[in-house]
Design an enzyme around this catalytic site. Structure first.
Site, short mmCIF file in Angstrom:
data_model
loop_
_atom_site.label_atom_id
_atom_site.label_comp_id
_atom_site.label_asym_id
_atom_site.label_seq_id
_atom_site.Cartn_x
_atom_site.Cartn_y
_atom_site.Cartn_z
N CYS A 19 35.22 44.62 27.65
CA CYS A 19 34.97 45.22 28.97
C CYS A 19 36.31 45.27 29.71
O CYS A 19 36.46 44.77 30.82
CB CYS A 19 33.92 44.46 29.77
SG CYS A 19 32.42 44.08 28.82
N LYS A 71 44.01 43.23 32.76
CA LYS A 71 44.06 41.96 32.04
C LYS A 71 44.65 42.14 30.64
O LYS A 71 45.32 41.26 30.12
CB LYS A 71 42.66 41.33 31.99
CG LYS A 71 42.12 41.02 33.39
CD LYS A 71 40.74 40.42 33.35
CE LYS A 71 40.10 40.38 34.71
NZ LYS A 71 39.68 41.71 35.19
N CYS A 111 33.43 39.28 38.50
CA CYS A 111 33.86 39.38 39.91
C CYS A 111 32.61 39.31 40.79
O CYS A 111 32.45 40.07 41.74
CB CYS A 111 34.69 40.63 40.16
SG CYS A 111 33.89 42.17 39.70
N ALA A 136 38.49 47.83 30.69
CA ALA A 136 39.01 48.83 31.64
C ALA A 136 39.08 48.25 33.06
O ALA A 136 38.25 47.42 33.41
CB ALA A 136 38.13 50.07 31.61
N PRO A 137 40.11 48.64 33.84
CA PRO A 137 41.15 49.64 33.56
C PRO A 137 42.39 49.12 32.84
O PRO A 137 43.38 49.83 32.73
CB PRO A 137 41.51 50.12 34.97
CG PRO A 137 41.31 48.92 35.83
CD PRO A 137 40.16 48.16 35.23
N GLY A 138 42.37 47.87 32.37
CA GLY A 138 43.46 47.38 31.53
C GLY A 138 44.42 46.41 32.18
O GLY A 138 45.41 46.01 31.57
N ASP A 169 35.23 39.90 30.47
CA ASP A 169 35.10 40.16 31.90
C ASP A 169 33.80 40.96 32.04
O ASP A 169 33.79 42.19 32.02
CB ASP A 169 36.31 40.96 32.40
CG ASP A 169 36.31 41.13 33.91
OD1 ASP A 169 35.37 40.65 34.56
OD2 ASP A 169 37.24 41.75 34.44
N ASP A 194 36.09 49.00 25.73
CA ASP A 194 35.26 49.30 26.89
C ASP A 194 34.25 50.37 26.51
O ASP A 194 34.49 51.18 25.61
CB ASP A 194 36.11 49.76 28.07
CG ASP A 194 35.38 49.54 29.40
OD1 ASP A 194 35.56 48.46 30.00
OD2 ASP A 194 34.63 50.44 29.82
#
Length: 429
Positions: free
Chosen positions: A254, A260, A375, A256-258, A322, A277
């Site tokens: 998971c 991490k 998050c 995106a957007p990259g 994530d 993703d």
């Protein structure tokens, strides 16, 4: 050639797409901005974000000024009135200009016969502003959150819920991540100060800096050369806990957007990283970020629930998951989350998180590390999710994040700190 569009009407239509049609502001706003002059794009963003941040107050005021709300084909004018109220209450736009432009928005929305009504409602607000504002700050609408979310926050965090709500309602700080492959954080901070800007280092995350005032990335020294990336401090916390090492095979799931993915490669440039993703459009962002930073990863389109389809029987040394979540920790960045999410979504998201965790665990090598992150600030997606996983898996051990009674680390959004985030580090025996 960009059209001479009425910006207030465009804002009303954009907000309507979010509130009425459930579209994400980060999808509809860029499309709207393309139709207006570049100099107006920031004002459109300010109005759309501002209205979505303060929606319950604006709704309440309209209910006091109008006998019944506008419905059906006139619904866009309801949001146009909100746009007018927001400008009068929260911006420095001269009231006469805000009024004139908002009233003209009725023409752009093909309802010129309602100009008088819009004008009347906004002028009535100006006359009653003081008493309305006082009364407005007494009820639940002062918290600017939907009732279901307020209820969950009060139940989960009886001591902290007010601080969480307060932080959610503020504008987010702009956090940067210095690329340690190019500069130390202090060396890059010196370059930033030489360009006339300043930033505060984060006390715990070694690459993180908070800008004193947000700015365009074009003003950041070496941005295009990959010296620095915009990434919230709490998101940066993932890589310190994951602790990637050179030579390891690492999965960012998971991804995106990259942000991490690239942070892993900054910390361990010789690791073999796979970034996966489910969203093809967001996947393209990973590739863009890798290119700007001149990095390589194996980028794949794939569903976290069926890893065998995209990684076969590969075993990873480390996995960063994530997980898809309610995003209740990043409301200050995405105020539309408050109006896009529903109470019932939380159980559905928790079920999806469980499914992905169960599917990916067999792909972690014995002795390997899985970092589960969200998050979110809701227990069902976080410590309750991890506690249930630990109960089901005897080969999983919690490492250095929380306790067996309440596994994981929960971070709350903070006006000068990072977003709301949760981390749990699991080792496979």
């Amino acid at each position: 050639m960009k059209k001479n569009t009425n910006l207030r009407a465009l804002a009303a239509q954009t907000i309507e797409k979010v509130v009425e049609q459930g579209q994400s502001l980060s999808n509809v706003l860029p499309a709207a901005q393309k139709t207006i002059a570049d100099k107006d794009a920031a004002l459109l963003q300010e109005i759309c974000y501002g209205v979505l941040r303060t929606l319950p107050q604006l709704e309440w005021i309209i209910s006091q000024l109008m006998e019944r709300p506008m419905t059906g084909k006139q619904r866009a004018l309801h949001f146009l009135i909100m746009v007018g109220l927001y400008q009068l209450m929260f911006t420095r736009i001269p009231p006469h200009a805000a009024l004139a432009e908002t009233v003209e928005g009725a023409v752009a929305l093909k309802r010129p016969q309602l100009k008088g009504l819009i004008n009347g409602v906004l002028r009535q607000f100006q006359r009653k502003q003081e008493e309305l504002t006082q009364e407005m700050n007494r009820g639940d609408q002062q918290y600017l959150h939907p009732k279901w979310l307020l209820t969950r926050l009060k139940q989960a965090w009886p001591q902290q819920w007010q601080k969480i709500v307060e932080a959610n309602n503020q504008r987010p700080p702009m956090w940067l991540r210095v690329n340690r492959q190019h500069h130390t954080r202090d060396a890059w901070l010196t370059l930033l100060q030489e360009s006339g800007k300043n930033a505060e280092p984060h006390p715990e995350h070694p690459d993180a800096l908070r800008l004193e005032a947000p700015c365009s990335v074009a003003q950041l020294p070496g941005f295009e050369a990959g010296w620095v990336t915009v990434q919230d401090a709490s998101a940066q916390g993932c890589v310190a806990l994951l602790d990637p090492q050179n030579g390891e095979v690492i999965l960012d799931l998971c991804a995106a957007p990259g942000g991490k993915t690239t942070h892993i490669l900054e910390a361990a440039p010789e690791a073999r990283v796979m970034a996966v993703d489910i969203d093809a459009q967001r996947l393209a962002r990973i590739t863009e970020n890798l290119q700007r930073l001149n990095m390589t990863a194996d980028v794949k389109l794939g569903d976290g629930c069926t890893p065998e389809k995209w990684c076969g029987d590969t075993q990873f040394d480390r996995i960063l998951l994530d997980a898809p979540c309610s995003a209740t920790g990043v409301i200050r960045r995405h105020p539309d989350i408050k109006w896009l999410r529903r109470d019932r979504d939380i159980a559905e998201l928790a079920a999806l998180q469980q499914q992905i965790l169960e599917a990916i665990w067999p792909h972690l090598k014995p002795g390997g590390t899985l970092l589960y992150a969200t998050c979110s600030i809701l227990p069902e997606e976080n410590h309750l999710q991890v506690a249930a996983f630990l109960e089901r898996h005897e080969d999983a051990v919690l490492k250095g994040t929380g306790s067996d009674q309440q596994p994981g680390l929960q971070v709350f959004p903070d006006p000068l700190g990072g977003d709301g985030f949760f981390y749990a580090k699991l080792l496979k025996k």
